[in-house]
Write an enzyme that holds these catalytic residues in place. Sequence first.
Site, short mmCIF file in Angstrom:
data_model
loop_
_atom_site.label_atom_id
_atom_site.label_comp_id
_atom_site.label_asym_id
_atom_site.label_seq_id
_atom_site.Cartn_x
_atom_site.Cartn_y
_atom_site.Cartn_z
NE ARG A 121 2.04 -7.29 -62.91
CZ ARG A 121 1.18 -6.31 -62.63
NH1 ARG A 121 0.97 -5.34 -63.48
NH2 ARG A 121 0.50 -6.32 -61.51
NE ARG A 176 -10.74 8.36 -72.92
CZ ARG A 176 -9.60 7.98 -73.51
NH1 ARG A 176 -9.58 6.90 -74.26
NH2 ARG A 176 -8.50 8.68 -73.34
CE LYS A 226 4.57 -3.60 -70.22
NZ LYS A 226 3.56 -4.19 -69.35
C1 BTN Z 1 4.12 -7.67 -68.35
O1 BTN Z 1 4.38 -6.47 -68.41
O2 BTN Z 1 2.97 -8.08 -68.54
C2 BTN Z 1 5.23 -8.64 -68.03
C3 BTN Z 1 5.94 -9.11 -69.25
C4 BTN Z 1 7.10 -10.05 -68.96
C5 BTN Z 1 7.68 -10.64 -70.22
C6 BTN Z 1 8.94 -11.42 -69.96
S1 BTN Z 1 9.79 -11.83 -71.44
C7 BTN Z 1 10.86 -12.88 -70.55
C8 BTN Z 1 10.01 -13.60 -69.51
N1 BTN Z 1 9.42 -14.80 -70.08
C9 BTN Z 1 8.09 -14.72 -70.15
O3 BTN Z 1 7.33 -15.59 -70.60
N2 BTN Z 1 7.67 -13.53 -69.66
C10 BTN Z 1 8.79 -12.73 -69.19
#
Ligand code: BTN
Length: 269
Positions: A59, A263, A127
Amino acid sequence: MDKHSVEKYLSLNASAKLGGVHIFAELDSTNSEAIRFIEAGANGTHLFIAEKQTAGRGRRGRTWKSPAGGGLYMSLLHAFPDQSQGEMELQALSLVTALAVFQSVSRFGAGPIQLKWPNDIVSDRQKLAGILLEMKAAQSHSWIVFGIGINYSLSEEQKAAIDRPVIDMRSLTTELPAREQLAALVCSQLLENIEQFSEQGFAPFQSDWNNNDRFLGAEIVIEDGARRIEGRSSGVDDHGALLVQTASGQHCIQGGEVFPSLREAAEVS
Ligand code: BTN
């Protein structure tokens, strides 16, 4: 990854709904592959999984590091009958997706885990999984790509290369499930949640979310572009928007990123 094992572990409902399971040794991104599939005239619901991604997307323009064996990288492609999926629904659907991952991972006894609005699965501050939904209109349908990344078994070196604290399935389970089983369960649960969402909206998911929200009742900072809001989280409303009580009253937040403190917000900005 074995395609037949994934198919074997799917629920009956998911087997009936899926047009195909597509497994790749390497892809740039499973989301990109799903989008190419739409552009080539896709039909039906499909699941894409890659052992490794060379350009995994996260994201807010971030990259999602995707080493072979380190994670589960999957995208479910599903068409909605018209172009009614507005931004608001996409936001709610991404919460519904996070819940599907949370529900599936919990069934393997992974814990303790919680949800972090809008779509992270965390263990305390670390995470475990992230979600990236992308939408494309084509052939008079709204196609949604449900991209899911779950940290599966990362070496200490791989963890250190990620710019945030992370945890994997290996550390959270006593018996690590096969990635095929995990993928099939997440896909089956997600299809079930999508069906329920299409019929009833977000309301049936609201209490499930709030009961497992890492920051419910906590003082948080939300960052949405240039906007930064500080207040106490009251959880999500029946559309999946985050309610935050601030000195100037209640704010209803549709998008952004939650931080436990100013922070920490400043550190990643
Ligand atoms: C995030 O938390 O930023 C989202 C991450 C999403 C990762 C997944 S892996 C499978 C799919 N293909 C990608 O390029 N991204 C999502």
